[in-house]
Design a protein around this motif. Structure first.
Motif, mmCIF file in Angstrom:
data_model
loop_
_atom_site.group_PDB
_atom_site.id
_atom_site.type_symbol
_atom_site.label_atom_id
_atom_site.label_comp_id
_atom_site.label_asym_id
_atom_site.label_seq_id
_atom_site.Cartn_x
_atom_site.Cartn_y
_atom_site.Cartn_z
ATOM 1 N N LEU A 65 0.819 -1.213 0.000
ATOM 2 C CA LEU A 65 0.000 0.000 0.000
ATOM 3 C C LEU A 65 0.853 1.263 0.000
ATOM 4 O O LEU A 65 0.466 2.285 -0.582
ATOM 5 N N SER A 66 2.015 1.189 0.631
ATOM 6 C CA SER A 66 2.884 2.375 0.712
ATOM 7 C C SER A 66 3.448 2.775 -0.639
ATOM 8 O O SER A 66 3.915 3.907 -0.807
ATOM 9 N N SER A 67 3.388 1.855 -1.606
ATOM 10 C CA SER A 67 3.993 2.145 -2.916
ATOM 11 C C SER A 67 2.978 2.578 -3.955
ATOM 12 O O SER A 67 3.330 2.770 -5.125
ATOM 13 N N VAL A 68 1.706 2.731 -3.562
ATOM 14 C CA VAL A 68 0.669 3.053 -4.552
ATOM 15 C C VAL A 68 -0.082 4.335 -4.196
ATOM 16 O O VAL A 68 -1.258 4.481 -4.521
ATOM 17 N N SER A 69 0.577 5.245 -3.540
ATOM 18 C CA SER A 69 -0.077 6.513 -3.196
ATOM 19 C C SER A 69 -0.501 7.237 -4.472
ATOM 20 O O SER A 69 0.182 7.202 -5.498
ATOM 21 N N GLY A 70 -1.652 7.850 -4.400
ATOM 22 C CA GLY A 70 -2.155 8.580 -5.551
ATOM 23 C C GLY A 70 -3.119 7.793 -6.415
ATOM 24 O O GLY A 70 -3.749 8.353 -7.312
ATOM 25 N N ARG A 71 -3.229 6.490 -6.172
ATOM 26 C CA ARG A 71 -4.178 5.691 -6.940
ATOM 27 C C ARG A 71 -5.599 5.950 -6.438
ATOM 28 O O ARG A 71 -5.813 6.408 -5.325
ATOM 29 N N ASP A 72 -6.596 5.633 -7.268
ATOM 30 C CA ASP A 72 -7.981 5.916 -6.899
ATOM 31 C C ASP A 72 -8.443 5.010 -5.759
ATOM 32 O O ASP A 72 -7.842 3.973 -5.459
ATOM 33 N N ASP A 73 -9.546 5.423 -5.122
ATOM 34 C CA ASP A 73 -10.038 4.730 -3.937
ATOM 35 C C ASP A 73 -10.411 3.277 -4.235
ATOM 36 O O ASP A 73 -10.203 2.395 -3.401
ATOM 37 N N ILE A 76 -7.269 1.156 -4.309
ATOM 38 C CA ILE A 76 -6.752 0.977 -2.952
ATOM 39 C C ILE A 76 -7.597 -0.033 -2.187
ATOM 40 O O ILE A 76 -7.077 -0.895 -1.463
ATOM 41 N N THR A 80 -6.216 -3.506 -0.501
ATOM 42 C CA THR A 80 -6.120 -3.487 0.961
ATOM 43 C C THR A 80 -6.589 -4.797 1.600
ATOM 44 O O THR A 80 -7.654 -5.323 1.274
ATOM 45 N N GLU A 160 1.796 -4.577 -7.759
ATOM 46 C CA GLU A 160 1.492 -3.782 -6.571
ATOM 47 C C GLU A 160 1.255 -4.661 -5.343
ATOM 48 O O GLU A 160 1.381 -4.203 -4.208
#
Length: 424
Positions: A65-73, A76, A80, A160
Motif C-alpha cells: 500500500l505504501s507504494s501506490v499513493s495517488g491511486r484511486d479509492d 486501494i 487493501t 502492486e
C-alpha cells in the motif's frame, strides 16, 4: 513453493517462467494422484497458516500500500487487506476443503452392444496460469481451488501486491507440505517484469489453461498474446433494470447495495435502467439512497434530476469501479432488453420487478453469465453461490461460465473396460 528471492528482477525472466512451468508440470502428476483426504488436509492446514500469519500478511500488505499513493479509492480498496479480510480468506479455504471432491465423479456411464463398458469421469486440467491484478486475495482463492481440483497453479498477481502475495503463497505451501504434497503445486511468479505474463501465455509445453482476472487491458493482452487455451474473465459492466412493476422500496434498496456495497468489485452495478412510467418517482429516491455516488444520466434523466451529470455514449460501456453510476430511461421491457444486450459485458445483469412474466422474459433474453431477479448484482460471486470461493466469473460460453469454482476447474476422460474385444 516458489522460493525465489527478491533479486529475481535481475534474473532472466525467460528462465524464471520456464523453471516455474517445469516444476508445476512435475507437481501436477503427483497432485493428480493425491487422495481427496490429502488435498483437504492441505487446505485445512493452509487456512490455519493464514490465521496464524495474519500479522505478517498485513505487514506485507502495508508495504504494498505504501507504494501506490495517488491511486484511486477503488484500486486501494481492492489492494487493501484487513484482519477481517484475511479471516475471510481463511474461511473460504476451509469452505473449499469441506466441499465434495470434484475429481473422480461419474459424469456418464454406458454399455455398448459389443460388451464394452464406458465411463466418463472428472479429472484435473493440469497446470493453470492465473494472471490477476491488484486483489491479493485472488491468489488465496485460486490456489485453494486448484489444490481442491487437483491442479497445480502458477500465480502472477499485480506487481502492486507482490509482498502480500508472497506471504499468502507461503501459507498455501505450508499447507501442502503438511499434507505431504509438493509445495510446487502453488507457485508465484516473483518478479515485476511484465514480460512474464507474455511468456506464461505462450508456455504451450507446460501450461494447460490460462485464466486472466482483471480489466480490459489485461484481457486484451491475453487475447493478443495467448498461445495456450484461456478462460476469460471480462469486466463487469453490469445493469440493474427497474421495471414499471417494481416495488420502489425494494428496488432502491437493491440498487443501493448493488452499487455502493463495494464499488470496486466486478459484481457492482454500473448502470441502472428505469422504465419511463416510474422514472419520475423512483429516480429521486434512488439519488437520495446512493449518497455521494455521481449519477450520469440521459436527457430524460436530466429532466427529472436537474443536477445530474449528462451521460455520454462512452458511459454506457464503462465499468467505473467507483462512486459513479449511469442512468438510462427506457420506454418498456423490450427497449430495456435491447439496451442491456447492446452494452452489457456479459457478466451479470438484473431485473427488479413484481411481474413474474416480465422477469422471465428478461432473464431468458439477456445473454449474460448470470441474470438475476430482485437481487443485488453483488451476489454474483462464487462464495455466495456456495462454491467457497471462485477463481473468477467466466463470461464466455465454452467449458465454464459464471463463477468458476473447483468443479469448473476439471476436465474429463473416458475409461473403457473390455474383456478381449477386438474391433472388426
Amino acid at each position: 513453493m516458489n522460493d525465489m528471492s527478491n533479486d529475481t528482477n535481475n534474473m532472466d525472466v525467460t528462465a524464471i517462467v520456464a523453471d516455474l512451468g517445469r516444476r508445476a508440470k512435475a507437481a501436477a502428476q503427483k497432485l493428480a494422484m493425491a487422495t481427496a483426504q490429502q488435498r483437504n488436509q492441505a487446505l485445512k492446514e493452509a487456512a490455519k497458516e493464514l490465521r496464524l500469519r495474519t500479522r505478517e500478511i498485513l505487514a506485507a500488505n502495508a508495504i504494498d500500500l505504501s507504494s501506490v499513493s495517488g491511486r484511486d479509492d477503488a484500486f486501494i480498496d481492492r489492494l487493501t487487506l484487513t484482519e477481517n479480510r484475511v479471516a475471510a480468506m481463511a474461511d473460504a479455504v476451509d469452505a473449499i476443503a469441506d466441499q465434495s471432491d470434484p475429481l473422480g465423479r461419474m459424469l456418464a456411464s454406458f454399455d455398448r452392444p459389443n460388451g464394452l463398458k464406458i465411463d466418463r469421469v472428472s479429472v484435473p486440467i493440469g497446470v493453470i496460469a492465473m494472471i490477476y491484478e491488484s486483489r491479493p486475495n485472488v491468489g488465496s482463492d485460486a490456489g485453494a481451488l486448484c489444490i481442491k481440483s487437483g491442479n497445480t497453479v502458477i500465480l502472477r498477481g499485480g506487481s502492486e501486491s507482490l509482498h502480500s502475495s508472497r506471504e499468502i503463497v507461503a501459507c498455501l505451501a505450508a499447507g501442502l507440505k503438511a499434507a505431504g504434497l509438493p509445495e510446487d503445486a502453488v507457485q508465484l511468479v516473483d518478479t515485476k517484469d511484465r514480460e512474464a505474463v507474455k511468456l506464461l501465455l505462450q508456455s504451450t509445453d507446460t501450461v494447460d489453461l490460462a485464466i486472466p482476472r482483471g480489466g480490459r487491458g489485461l484481457v486484451s493482452l491475453v487475447q493478443k498474446e495467448a498461445r495456450v487455451p484461456t478462460l476469460l474473465h471480462l469486466d463487469g459492466n453490469n445493469h440493474s433494470y427497474i421495471h414499471e412493476s417494481a416495488d420502489f422500496e425494494k428496488a432502491v434498496g437493491i440498487v443501493q447495495n448493488a452499487k455502493m456495497r463495494r464499488t470496486g468489485i466486478c459484481g457492482a452495478t454500473e448502470c441502472v435502467v428505469i422504465d419511463r412510467a416510474v422514472a419520475a418517482k423512483v429516480l429521486p429516491l434512488l439519488e437520495d439512497a446512493l449518497g455521494d455516488c455521481e449519477l450520469r444520466g440521459d436527457a430524460e434523466a436530466q429532466d427529472i434530476l436537474a443536477g445530474i451529470t449528462p451521460a455520454t455514449e462512452e458511459d454506457w460501456d464503462t465499468e467505473y469501479l467507483s462512486n459513479i453510476i449511469s442512468v438510462k430511461i427506457v420506454a418498456d421491457l423490450s427497449e430495456a432488453i435491447a439496451f442491456v444486450q447492446d452494452h452489457s459485458s456479459g457478466h451479470t445483469d438484473a431485473i427488479i420487478s413484481e411481474d413474474k412474466a416480465a422477469a422471465k422474459q428478461f432473464m431468458s433474453a439477456i445473454d449474460s453469465a448470470v441474470v438475476m431477479h430482485n437481487a443485488s448484482t453483488q451476489f454474483s460471486d462464487g462464495g455466495e453461490f456456495g462454491m467457497g470461493a471462485e477463481i473468477g466469473i467466466a463470461t464466455g460460453k465454452m467449458h465454464a461460465r459464471g463463477p468458476v469454482g473447483a468443479e469448473q476447474l476439471t476436465s474429463f476422460k473416458y475409461l473403457v473396460f473390455g474383456d478381449g474385444q477386438q474391433r472388426p
